[in-house]
Design an enzyme around this catalytic site. Sequence first.
Site, PDB file in Angstrom:
ATOM      1  N   ARG A   1     -26.905 -97.262  80.297  1.00  0.00           N
ATOM      2  CA  ARG A   1     -27.804 -96.286  79.662  1.00  0.00           C
ATOM      3  C   ARG A   1     -28.933 -95.823  80.557  1.00  0.00           C
ATOM      4  O   ARG A   1     -29.206 -94.624  80.677  1.00  0.00           O
ATOM      5  CB  ARG A   1     -28.421 -96.865  78.386  1.00  0.00           C
ATOM      6  CG  ARG A   1     -27.510 -96.837  77.201  1.00  0.00           C
ATOM      7  CD  ARG A   1     -27.677 -98.102  76.407  1.00  0.00           C
ATOM      8  NE  ARG A   1     -27.157 -99.218  77.157  1.00  0.00           N
ATOM      9  CZ  ARG A   1     -25.876 -99.575  77.152  1.00  0.00           C
ATOM     10  NH1 ARG A   1     -25.037 -98.968  76.373  1.00  0.00           N
ATOM     11  NH2 ARG A   1     -25.428-100.573  77.898  1.00  0.00           N
ATOM     12  N   THR A   2     -29.635 -96.762  81.168  1.00  0.00           N
ATOM     13  CA  THR A   2     -30.866 -96.379  81.868  1.00  0.00           C
ATOM     14  C   THR A   2     -30.553 -95.476  83.060  1.00  0.00           C
ATOM     15  O   THR A   2     -31.157 -94.410  83.224  1.00  0.00           O
ATOM     16  CB  THR A   2     -31.636 -97.644  82.324  1.00  0.00           C
ATOM     17  OG1 THR A   2     -31.730 -98.526  81.202  1.00  0.00           O
ATOM     18  CG2 THR A   2     -33.021 -97.287  82.818  1.00  0.00           C
TER      19      THR A   2
ATOM     20  N   HIS B   1     -39.429-103.400  80.473  1.00  0.00           N
ATOM     21  CA  HIS B   1     -38.545-102.231  80.564  1.00  0.00           C
ATOM     22  C   HIS B   1     -39.274-101.126  79.779  1.00  0.00           C
ATOM     23  O   HIS B   1     -38.885-100.765  78.675  1.00  0.00           O
ATOM     24  CB  HIS B   1     -37.197-102.575  79.926  1.00  0.00           C
ATOM     25  CG  HIS B   1     -36.090-101.600  80.189  1.00  0.00           C
ATOM     26  ND1 HIS B   1     -36.278-100.367  80.791  1.00  0.00           N
ATOM     27  CD2 HIS B   1     -34.753-101.676  79.919  1.00  0.00           C
ATOM     28  CE1 HIS B   1     -35.119 -99.743  80.872  1.00  0.00           C
ATOM     29  NE2 HIS B   1     -34.168-100.512  80.357  1.00  0.00           N
TER      30      HIS B   1
ATOM     31  N   ARG C   1     -34.522-100.453  89.274  1.00  0.00           N
ATOM     32  CA  ARG C   1     -34.179-101.639  88.460  1.00  0.00           C
ATOM     33  C   ARG C   1     -33.998-102.817  89.407  1.00  0.00           C
ATOM     34  O   ARG C   1     -33.313-102.697  90.428  1.00  0.00           O
ATOM     35  CB  ARG C   1     -32.912-101.426  87.639  1.00  0.00           C
ATOM     36  CG  ARG C   1     -32.441-102.726  86.980  1.00  0.00           C
ATOM     37  CD  ARG C   1     -31.438-102.531  85.901  1.00  0.00           C
ATOM     38  NE  ARG C   1     -32.032-101.944  84.713  1.00  0.00           N
ATOM     39  CZ  ARG C   1     -31.403-101.789  83.557  1.00  0.00           C
ATOM     40  NH1 ARG C   1     -30.138-102.178  83.446  1.00  0.00           N
ATOM     41  NH2 ARG C   1     -32.008-101.239  82.527  1.00  0.00           N
TER      42      ARG C   1
ATOM     43  N   LYS D   1     -28.213-106.612 103.702  1.00  0.00           N
ATOM     44  CA  LYS D   1     -28.425-107.174 105.061  1.00  0.00           C
ATOM     45  C   LYS D   1     -29.737-107.934 105.141  1.00  0.00           C
ATOM     46  O   LYS D   1     -30.141-108.368 106.209  1.00  0.00           O
ATOM     47  CB  LYS D   1     -28.437-106.042 106.092  1.00  0.00           C
ATOM     48  CG  LYS D   1     -27.194-105.204 106.124  1.00  0.00           C
ATOM     49  CD  LYS D   1     -27.373-104.077 107.149  1.00  0.00           C
ATOM     50  CE  LYS D   1     -26.586-102.847 106.761  1.00  0.00           C
ATOM     51  NZ  LYS D   1     -27.103-101.647 107.409  1.00  0.00           N
TER      52      LYS D   1
HETATM   53  N1   CP Z   1     -30.942-100.655  77.442  1.00  0.00           N
HETATM   54  C1   CP Z   1     -30.588-100.795  78.732  1.00  0.00           C
HETATM   55  O1   CP Z   1     -31.435-101.035  79.612  1.00  0.00           O
HETATM   56  O2   CP Z   1     -29.272-100.610  78.966  1.00  0.00           O
HETATM   57  P1   CP Z   1     -28.592-100.632  80.409  1.00  0.00           P
HETATM   58  O3   CP Z   1     -28.737-102.018  80.953  1.00  0.00           O
HETATM   59  O4   CP Z   1     -27.182-100.219  80.189  1.00  0.00           O
HETATM   60  O5   CP Z   1     -29.353 -99.650  81.273  1.00  0.00           O
END
Ligand code: CP
Length: 313
Positions: A54-55, A133, A105, A84
Amino acid sequence: MKLGHVIESQQFDRTDLEQLFECARQMEIVVSRGGSNLLAGKIMISYFHEESTRTRFSFEAAMRRLGGGVISSENALQFSSAAKGESLRDSIQVIGGYGDIIVLRHGSEGAAESAAQVSSVPLINAGDGPGQHPTQALLDIYTIEKEFGKIDGLTIAMIGDLADGRTVHSLAYLLTKFRNIKIIFVSPPAMRMKDKIKTYLDKCGVPWEENADLNEVARIADVLYQTRIQTERRQRKLADRLEKAAVKYTIDAKTLKLMSPRARIMHPFPRKKEISRDVDSDPRAAYFRQAHNGLYLRMALLKAILAPNAKIE
Ligand code: CP
């Protein structure tokens, strides 16, 4: 609104949220008309050290829907020079020169904050290990407002892995911006909400309680915010044990019978077995709508950072 780095939920105030949500509503119209060129010429770098559906997809779709370009490393631990041994801070200092914004991320709590310190362009925390998040919390609150027409006065139950689930951390922090909110934490003892977040809620005057009885909570909560056990952050044996301990918190057809007709079930996804599939067709199951709202909210966020004064056509 002019935004810089997006690292944690606490950085937003109520005015920011109202402006962001108004813009997200306009982005729903932009998408229905086929997109816009608001961010033409801008480049977003999505730098993902952990898996995402999703993100990453919704950020990349958001940028493209607004006419911008995307450079992406979907598995940076394997396909970037992190493999590396290059440090995150060195990588960020370099790739900031290639684009206008970085969406990061990472598997370590605090990584986004550390990366932002050396980034020459705005950096968005798209999840930092068991930390936060914040953009998920923004889309969660946007979803709650769409579903209920308000956020003030609601009772939100957070269920599952509250210790390592970063989405519930960001959501708890963000809910402090609203009035007359009550939060109920429902989890096995080993996965309780972190003390530092409970202390923050106390400081902000947000009442919270812990309740191990999902059936009781289902009768009174406006939102059941379910989460999965973060097995990837724990050793296999412990993760298996915790998943077994969490089975009693599964939301299923029996839970639906206890809930108010106006209540909603949300989940940040990915889902495993903590919401049974027969719940999906109930109109109170808001989690697919929630995931789709991520596109509009992230379009609004990119606009607020990269083109705060541009008019939406
Ligand atoms: N909600 C969420 O962060 O989903 P993903 O890990 O698929 O990005």
